[in-house]
Enzyme design. Sequence first.
Site, PDB file in Angstrom:
ATOM      1  N   TYR A  15      46.014  49.325  27.278  1.00 25.93           N
ATOM      2  CA  TYR A  15      46.821  49.240  26.058  1.00 25.93           C
ATOM      3  C   TYR A  15      47.208  50.630  25.546  1.00 25.93           C
ATOM      4  CZ  TYR A  15      44.555  44.642  26.180  1.00 25.93           C
ATOM      5  OH  TYR A  15      44.076  43.423  26.568  1.00 25.93           O
ATOM      6  N   TYR A 143      45.289  34.584  21.418  1.00 27.90           N
ATOM      7  CA  TYR A 143      45.075  35.519  22.522  1.00 27.90           C
ATOM      8  C   TYR A 143      44.074  34.887  23.472  1.00 27.90           C
ATOM      9  CZ  TYR A 143      43.650  39.331  25.451  1.00 27.90           C
ATOM     10  OH  TYR A 143      43.373  40.097  26.561  1.00 27.90           O
TER      11      TYR A 143
HETATM   12  C1  LIG Z   1      38.716  38.841  25.412  1.00 24.21           C
HETATM   13  C2  LIG Z   1      39.231  37.476  25.443  1.00 24.21           C
HETATM   14  C3  LIG Z   1      39.668  36.865  26.633  1.00 24.21           C
HETATM   15  C4  LIG Z   1      39.738  37.629  27.947  1.00 24.21           C
HETATM   16  O1  LIG Z   1      38.505  38.044  28.424  1.00 24.21           O
HETATM   17  P1  LIG Z   1      38.424  39.211  29.503  1.00 24.21           P
HETATM   18  O2  LIG Z   1      36.974  39.276  29.848  1.00 24.21           O
HETATM   19  O3  LIG Z   1      38.933  40.452  28.836  1.00 24.21           O
HETATM   20  O4  LIG Z   1      39.278  38.816  30.649  1.00 24.21           O
HETATM   21  C5  LIG Z   1      40.053  35.550  26.591  1.00 24.21           C
HETATM   22  N1  LIG Z   1      40.031  34.845  25.450  1.00 24.21           N
HETATM   23  C6  LIG Z   1      39.620  35.382  24.282  1.00 24.21           C
HETATM   24  C7  LIG Z   1      39.581  34.540  23.070  1.00 24.21           C
HETATM   25  C8  LIG Z   1      39.225  36.717  24.239  1.00 24.21           C
HETATM   26  O5  LIG Z   1      38.845  37.269  23.069  1.00 24.21           O
END
Ligand SMILES: *Cc1c(COP(=O)(O)O)cnc(C)c1O
Length: 424
Positions: A15, A143
Site C-alpha cells: 500500500y 474489506y
Molecule cells: C485482513 C483481512 C483479510 C485478509 O487477510 P490476509 O491474511 O491479509 O490475506 C480478509 N478479511 C478481513 C476482514 C480482513 O481484515
Amino acid sequence: MTDGPLTRQPIWFPYAQMRTARVPYRVVRAHGTRLVLDDGRELIDGVASWWCAIHGYAHPQIDAAAREQLGQMAHVMLGGLTHTPAERLAARLVELTPTGLDHVFFGDSGSVGVEIALKMALQYWFNQGHRDKHRFLALEKAYHGDTTGCMSVGDPAEGMHRRFAGLVPRQVFAPAPRGGFDDDPAAVDTSIDALRACIVTHHHELAAVIMEPILQAAGGFNLMSPRYLAAARELCHDHDVLLILDEVATGFGRTGRLFAAEHADITPDILVLGKALTAGYLGHSATLATGQVYDAFLSDDLGDAFMHGPTFMGNPLACAIALAGIDVFQRDDYLGKIARIEAILQEELGSLRHPAIKDVRILAATGAIHVHDPAVLKGARAFAAERGAWLRSFDNYLYTMPAYIIADDDLRHLCTIMRDWFAR
Ligand SMILES: *Cc1c(COP(=O)(O)O)cnc(C)c1O
C-alpha cells in the site's frame, strides 16, 4: 517529482507509492507490546501488526509451543497425511465457534480463507444442480482481502480496488449498514430493508451473502447493530442463500465476544478465521462449514469433492501456535482484558471533540477517530513515533487496535498521543 530513498531498493512495500513513501522504521526486536528500533528506541505498538498480534510479541508460552513443534516437524502436507496439531486445532475450533460449524478447511492466509469460502459456497449450489447461483452479495465498505475473488466482494467504490472494477467478477452490493453498534432503530431498520430488497431481487442468482460481522474493519471501522446481523441470518435462510461471515479481523475477541457472530447468537453457514488465529506468528486461516454445507460435497464422484488444497494448509507449526494462543486466551481471561481496554478507550477518547473530527467509534479493543479530511492526519505517524508509539493511520482514521495484554498506562499513553495530535 524526484525519487525518494526507497525507490531503488529491493523491497516493494504494501500500500505504498514507492517513489514518495517515507522510510519505514527499522525494527530489530519485539517483546510484549514494544517494538524495539535499531536506534534503541522502543515504541508502544498501537496496531498489533495489522491486529493479529493479540498476545503481543515473543509471548513465552507461545514461543515455547513453537520451539517444541519445531523439534517434531515444521511442516508436512495435509494431502494424504494427517497430524495431531491439525486434528487438535480443528476439534478446538469446532468446539469454540458457534454451534453447527463442524468442519474445518485450513488455508494459509485470510484472503485464501475467504477465497475458499466463496468457492465452497459456489460449489455447494453447483453440486445440487443450481448453476444459476453464482454471484455474491457483499456490503459497501467491506474489506475481504486482496486476491481477485476477495477484491470482487470489497467495497466497489471506496475500497482499495476500485481500479480493478470491470476486471473482477461483478457482484451485488447492499449499502453499508448504518445505525452503529448501539442501534439507532430507524437507521438500522432502513439498512435491514435495503438488505432485504437486494436479497429479494437477486436471491435466484446468489450463492451467498458475505459480510464482516459487527465491525467492518479495513473498509473504515463501520459498526453494525447485532440486530442487523440477526436479520441477515434470517433473510439468507428464508431466501435460500448461504451466509458467509468473514471474522478474519473480528474473530478472537476484537469486538468483545470470542466471535462477533455471538453478539447476534447466530451460526453462519461458513465462517472464516485468520489474523489472530495464529497469534501473529504465522499466516494461516480456517474456513469452517456446517454439516449441511459439507454434506453437499459427499458423493461417489470425485468431481463433487472440494478441489482445493493450499500447499501450507494445516501447517503443523501454525497449528501448534494457534493452539497455544487459544490456551493463553482462555487461561488469562482475555475477554476480561478486552472489556477493560474498552473502558479505558471510552474514558480517554469517548468525549473527544474537535472541528476536524467527524466522530469517534469505540467497541471493545478497537478505538477509531474519524476525521473529515485525511489531510488532517498527515504527519500523525511521525508525531506518534516521536512520543514513543506506533500508530499507522489510514484514510480518514486515526485508530488503535492494540494487543489485549497492553498495560493500562501504555494504552492511556497511546490515547494521550491521539488526543494531543488534535490539541497541538
Ligand atoms: C485482513 C483481512 C483479510 C485478509 O487477510 P490476509 O491474511 O491479509 O490475506 C480478509 N478479511 C478481513 C476482514 C480482513 O481484515
